[in-house]
Enzyme design. Sequence first.
Site, PDB file in Angstrom:
ATOM      1  N   GLY A  90     -48.776  -5.591  92.128  1.00 37.03           N
ATOM      2  CA  GLY A  90     -49.813  -6.437  91.555  1.00 37.03           C
ATOM      3  C   GLY A  90     -49.511  -7.897  91.800  1.00 37.03           C
ATOM      4  N   ASN A 117     -42.224 -10.823  79.506  1.00 39.42           N
ATOM      5  CA  ASN A 117     -42.027 -11.837  78.473  1.00 39.42           C
ATOM      6  C   ASN A 117     -41.583 -11.190  77.168  1.00 39.42           C
ATOM      7  OD1 ASN A 117     -42.910 -14.169  80.017  1.00 39.42           O
ATOM      8  ND2 ASN A 117     -44.957 -13.278  79.914  1.00 39.42           N
ATOM      9  N   GLY A 167     -44.621  -1.623  91.289  1.00 41.02           N
ATOM     10  CA  GLY A 167     -45.979  -2.139  91.381  1.00 41.02           C
ATOM     11  C   GLY A 167     -46.113  -3.175  92.473  1.00 41.02           C
ATOM     12  N   LYS A 221     -38.541 -19.544  76.621  1.00 37.56           N
ATOM     13  CA  LYS A 221     -39.846 -19.269  77.210  1.00 37.56           C
ATOM     14  C   LYS A 221     -40.740 -18.530  76.211  1.00 37.56           C
ATOM     15  CE  LYS A 221     -42.272 -17.004  80.994  1.00 37.56           C
ATOM     16  NZ  LYS A 221     -42.218 -16.060  82.138  1.00 37.56           N
TER      17      LYS A 221
END
Length: 312
Positions: A9, A103, A7, A186
């Site tokens: 993006g 994530n 990608g 995270k």
Amino acid sequence: MRILVVGAGATGGYFGGRLAQAGRDVTFLVRAKRAEELRRSGLVIKSPRGDLTLRDVKTVLADQIAQPYDLVLLSCKAYNLDDAIESFTPAVGEATMILPVLNGMHHIDVLKQKFGAEKVLGGQCVIAATLNREREIVHLNDMHAIGFGETGGGISERVRAVASAFEGAGFDSTASDSILQQMWEKWVFLATLAASTCLHRAAIGDILKTPDGRRIIEGLFGECKAIAAANGYPLGEASNVRAQGILFAEGSPLTASMLRDIEGQSRIEADHIVGDLIARGGDVQKEGALSLLRVAYSHLKAYEARQARQAA
């Protein structure tokens, strides 16, 4: 090192663009429409760390991949993971490393099952970026970092090779000997932020002005930390202090990107960020109890149900 960025993006385009600017051998795996955009306008980055326009960007379509790459950098949305895997599978050879910066943890399980544990690195990134109407990548702050490492720990020769490829590429990069710990830390922070700001439809500073806002954030943070600890990844003291400093900052305009997706009536990563965390909770969650995290998750799933109903 031949690098395939899946990608072009906001996230993949940013890090891939910086790598290409630094002279690395980078190819973007894109759809035909994005390939045409890049051919016509180049890869454009607007950033406090320096603007960039790359011409003659190397792109490839899924059905044009002819040989394996050394490194596949994967930064798709979680709900697009299956489609992404299908598109880059022809690029995975015997020695290919797959570095995902999604994530949560579910994608690691999926990638290992598909390609074998030996091909999958752990990874995470810290960046706030988006595509504007002109399809330019807009970097929203000055943070731009990638961390990576072996999921089993330690610093291997191949991790050192990735570190060498990323060094001097115009963003911060760190080879970690405990990447899963960092990914869990995270995840705890992000799940707390997403659950809090989506549940209230408000920024952190606004939530803290409500009668019970602080208690709700504290409760969500505590539940997320307990789940991480039960899975063998208790939050470190430095991470705990850093997260609290952000989550309880008076007047903060901070929201989760998931809330911005909801406000834009877009798809969200509810299952990957919040649902999967709940699923890994095990004995931490009392049988039949309706925790704050479950309330937040129900809220997100109700949004998805409404979106599906309106689309139908």
